[in-house]
Design an enzyme around this catalytic site. Structure first.
Site, short mmCIF file in Angstrom:
data_model
loop_
_atom_site.label_atom_id
_atom_site.label_comp_id
_atom_site.label_asym_id
_atom_site.label_seq_id
_atom_site.Cartn_x
_atom_site.Cartn_y
_atom_site.Cartn_z
N GLU A 247 -18.83 29.29 -34.03
CA GLU A 247 -17.98 30.47 -34.07
C GLU A 247 -17.54 30.89 -32.66
O GLU A 247 -16.40 31.33 -32.46
CB GLU A 247 -18.69 31.63 -34.77
CG GLU A 247 -19.07 31.34 -36.22
CD GLU A 247 -17.88 30.94 -37.08
OE1 GLU A 247 -16.74 31.37 -36.78
OE2 GLU A 247 -18.09 30.18 -38.05
N ASP A 327 -16.69 22.61 -33.95
CA ASP A 327 -17.92 21.83 -34.08
C ASP A 327 -18.25 21.13 -32.75
O ASP A 327 -19.40 21.12 -32.30
CB ASP A 327 -17.77 20.77 -35.18
CG ASP A 327 -17.95 21.34 -36.58
OD1 ASP A 327 -18.38 22.50 -36.71
OD2 ASP A 327 -17.65 20.60 -37.54
#
Length: 392
Positions: A247, A327
């Site tokens: 995030e 990611d």
């Protein structure tokens, strides 16, 4: 013995068990079909409103109102009334089906109450947005659709700015992550990325969903990273760190601004197509309204719903790129590939981890869990004893 990323990936996915994998596949395919049937429902609602001349009658009652007020009220009224007409469909798709698959424990009464709040917000802000669209059609002439991108950018930016402050608190309770090892670890991650620690929140996402989720929302000072209590309570410390790293990646890499730009450009395309196709589609439904007449708003909404559905592959492709880069950011800065993989596997309960290539391209806003886990295992193989790289 050398590490095999392919074998490790298979072990993670197969660890769910055949029953869970079959259930996830069934849920996912059903959700994909719901998108198609949603367009069909939108078409039936449009036909109902046009044939019963509901907005025509309302327009006649509002004849003494000014153009702006009448336009806003017609748009808002359609959004409210169509939501009531489609309430059974909404209950089926948003509550009954989610409950049947174990994706929510929310009582129906609470679901309906929050839905009513959502409908009111949509009617208010949607009415204002389309008032702006109809004003552009009146003022800008044949090139009105070009200016729609600017209006869309303003509207999206305003909603992103205001949502964490005014809208999201209506649905969930946002609090700082409680003191303890989890908060201590997240504070370090935030500081390394140049983010104020008070920008990381936990929210009671379990109120609506049992899904393992986190998100980035807001712009400027309102921007924040929010992690569902489902994720925090149901994950290890390393999993929380890996997910938070993902995030933070969205935050640091400016993906929110990419959303603003892409959706604004898509708005120009969609409104251009609406401008060209509105007359023939309106006639097909039996409407005599021109594109600049708010009596034809049901037709306008159907066209936009149809085109938004057809544009999903474009939106999803861009979203998958953002998710992959987030990611990669987590792997680079936190370097917990196994924790990220095990956290991702938790999302496979409601997202088939092994879709075929066509299905993933058309319907997946995130890369498949199998693909994401494999990327993590490839990273692990390439960095067997590597240290995380601090964000700058």
């Amino acid at each position: 013995m050398s590490f095999d990323p392919a074998a490790a990936t298979r072990a993670y996915i197969d660890g769910l068990g055949p029953e869970a994998l079959a259930k996830a596949a069934s849920y996912t395919v059903g959700s994909e079909w719901l998108g198609f049937w949603g367009v069909v429902v939108a078409g039936l609602v449009t036909l109902l409103f046009v044939r019963l001349r509901i907005l025509d009658r309302l327009d006649a009652r509002l004849a003494k109102r000014g153009w702006a007020m009448r336009t806003f009220l017609l748009c808002a009224a359609f959004m409210l009334l169509s939501a009531l007409v489609t309430l059974p469909w909404d209950i089926y798709t948003g509550w009954w089906r989610e409950t049947a698959y174990g994706r929510t424990s929310q009582p129906l009464g609470d679901y309906l109450g929050q839905g009513a709040i959502g409908i009111a917000i949509t009617a208010l802000f949607g009415g204002l947005f389309f008032l702006g669209i109809y004003a552009l059609i009146r003022r800008a002439g044949k090139r009105w659709w070009i200016w729609s991108g600017g209006l869309a950018a303003f509207a999206i930016s305003a909603m992103l700015l205001l949502s964490p402050i005014m809208i999201e608190p209506l649905f969930n309770d946002y609090k700082p992550v409680p003191a303890g090892p989890v908060r201590d670890a997240l504070v370090v991650q935030a500081k390394d990325a140049g983010i104020e620690p008070d920008r990381i929140y936990m929210f009671d996402g379990s109120r609506q969903s049992n899904n393992f989720t986190a998100n980035v929302s807001g712009l400027g000072h309102s921007a924040r990273i929010a992690i569902s209590d489902v994720a925090i309570k149901g994950a290890s410390l390393d999993e929380v760190r890996a997910v938070t790293g993902h995030e933070i990646g969205h935050y640091v890499l400016g993906h929110i601004w990419i959303i603003v730009i892409v959706f604004s450009l898509l708005a120009i395309l969609l409104f251009f197509l609406a401008d060209r196709l509105f007359p023939r589609i309106a006639r097909a439904f039996g409407s005599d309204a021109a594109i600049g007449d708010p009596r034809g708003f049901p037709v306008m909404m159907f066209i936009l719903s149809l085109f938004a559905f057809l544009a999903q592959p474009v939106q999803n492709t861009l979203s998958r790129l953002d998710e992959s880069s987030a990611d990669a950011y987590s792997l680079k800065t936190v370097n917990l590939p196994d924790a990220l993989a095990s956290a991702l596997v938790k999302t496979a309960e409601y997202r088939n981890p092994r879709p075929n290539a066509v299905e993933e391209f058309l319907f997946y806003s995130h890369p498949s869990v199998e693909r994401r886990v494999r990327a993590g295992m490839d990273w692990k193989a390439a960095h067997p004893a590597g240290a995380a790289t601090p964000a700058r």
